[in-house]
Scaffold this motif. Structure first.
Motif, short mmCIF file in Angstrom:
data_model
loop_
_atom_site.label_atom_id
_atom_site.label_comp_id
_atom_site.label_asym_id
_atom_site.label_seq_id
_atom_site.Cartn_x
_atom_site.Cartn_y
_atom_site.Cartn_z
N ARG A 28 -3.95 7.11 -1.99
CA ARG A 28 -2.85 6.25 -2.44
C ARG A 28 -2.95 4.86 -1.82
O ARG A 28 -2.73 3.85 -2.49
CB ARG A 28 -1.50 6.90 -2.09
N SER A 38 -0.50 1.64 -9.51
CA SER A 38 -0.76 3.00 -9.03
C SER A 38 0.48 3.61 -8.38
O SER A 38 0.59 4.83 -8.26
CB SER A 38 -1.90 3.00 -8.00
N ALA A 41 2.28 6.47 -10.08
CA ALA A 41 1.67 7.82 -10.14
C ALA A 41 2.21 8.68 -9.01
O ALA A 41 2.29 8.24 -7.86
CB ALA A 41 0.16 7.72 -10.05
N MET A 45 -0.53 13.84 -9.59
CA MET A 45 -1.56 13.20 -10.40
C MET A 45 -2.75 12.81 -9.54
O MET A 45 -3.91 13.09 -9.91
CB MET A 45 -1.01 11.97 -11.12
N PHE A 64 -9.73 7.34 -10.79
CA PHE A 64 -8.32 7.08 -11.10
C PHE A 64 -8.10 5.63 -11.52
O PHE A 64 -7.36 5.35 -12.48
CB PHE A 64 -7.45 7.39 -9.88
N LEU A 68 -6.56 4.20 -15.11
CA LEU A 68 -5.47 3.25 -15.32
C LEU A 68 -5.88 2.14 -16.29
O LEU A 68 -5.11 1.76 -17.18
CB LEU A 68 -5.03 2.65 -13.99
#
Length: 250
Positions: A28, A38, A41, A45, A64, A68
């Motif tokens: 993250r 982000s 999310a 996910m 990821f 996006l």
């Protein structure tokens, strides 16, 4: 008594969860720095993308971030409308059928109804996205995966569409990772194996394990291992009428 002790399996599970949670936090931090959107999310996910890359934070983050960027281009309005896939829907090849014993949504596709010679490639890709969005959007009780039945009865060379199959795999594996739980392939004709040998190398190792080829003589009994009779489509000896995906609700 087990020399490892009765709780060792539990400790291993807790350790695995802790490792995943720590890697989700690291992921993250990285993805939010690269793409502020982000933040929208949730951790579930991010965890799916991590698992798809065997908990490699760097690889999962790259996948990821690519997702996006892809989603903004492929689904600019946040959804695929039925008017954008009307030709694909008209073939009446995709159905969304109840839930299995674990609460996973069931998708049913008839490969013999896919008209490869007249399909528009871009519309087909939108249809794949439309289908996956419907399946994932109708999941209940925190379930993250769906199962599928691929019925190949009547499938022949006129239905063979290698380019479309590879495109569908690419979308599912790269942009909807860890969503597919299992695929039952039923009524598989001999000539399908030619196409399968071409497509097989494009399936990632984790996904390959999810394909189950079902013998005709064991069709109902095999499906009943995962699906209650009340949720099994009537055409396989169950009690649920076919429900076109565009008419299906949660």
């Amino acid at each position: 008594m087990d020399p490892k002790g009765p709780s060792e399996g539990g400790r291993d599970s807790i350790w695995t969860v802790d490792v995943e949670q720590n890697k989700v936090r690291l992921m993250r931090i990285f993805v939010e720095r690269e793409d502020p959107t982000s933040k929208e999310a949730d951790d579930l996910m991010l965890r799916r993308f991590l698992r798809a890359r065997d908990l490699d934070v760097e690889k999962a983050s790259a996948l990821f971030l690519r997702y996006l960027k892809w989603r903004r281009a492929a689904i600019p309005n946040g959804l695929i409308s039925e008017s954008e896939v009307q030709n694909q829907l008209a073939e009446k090849k995709m159905f969304m059928q109840g839930f299995d014993k674990k609460g996973r949504r069931i998708g049913l596709v008839f490969g013999g109804k896919h008209q490869s010679y007249k399909r528009d490639f871009e519309e087909f890709k939108r249809f794949v996205i439309y289908t996956l969005e419907k399946l994932c959007g109708s999941m209940q009780n925190g379930e993250e995966k769906f199962i599928a039945i691929g019925d190949l009865e009547g499938w022949g060379y006129s239905n063979c569409d290698i380019r479309a199959y590879i495109a569908a795999l690419d979308i599912m594996q790269n942009y909807y990772p860890e969503r597919l739980a299992k695929v039952f392939l039923v009524h598989v004709p001999y000539i399908f194996w030619t196409a399968w040998k071409i497509v097989y190398p494009f399936i990632d190792d984790n996904t390959k394990k999810k394909f189950v080829f079902v013998e005709n003589k064991n069709l109902k009994s095999t499906l009943l291992e995962d699906i209650d009779e009340s949720e099994l489509p009537e055409i396989y000896g169950g009690k649920l009428p076919l429900i076109p995906i565009q008419d299906s609700t949660a």
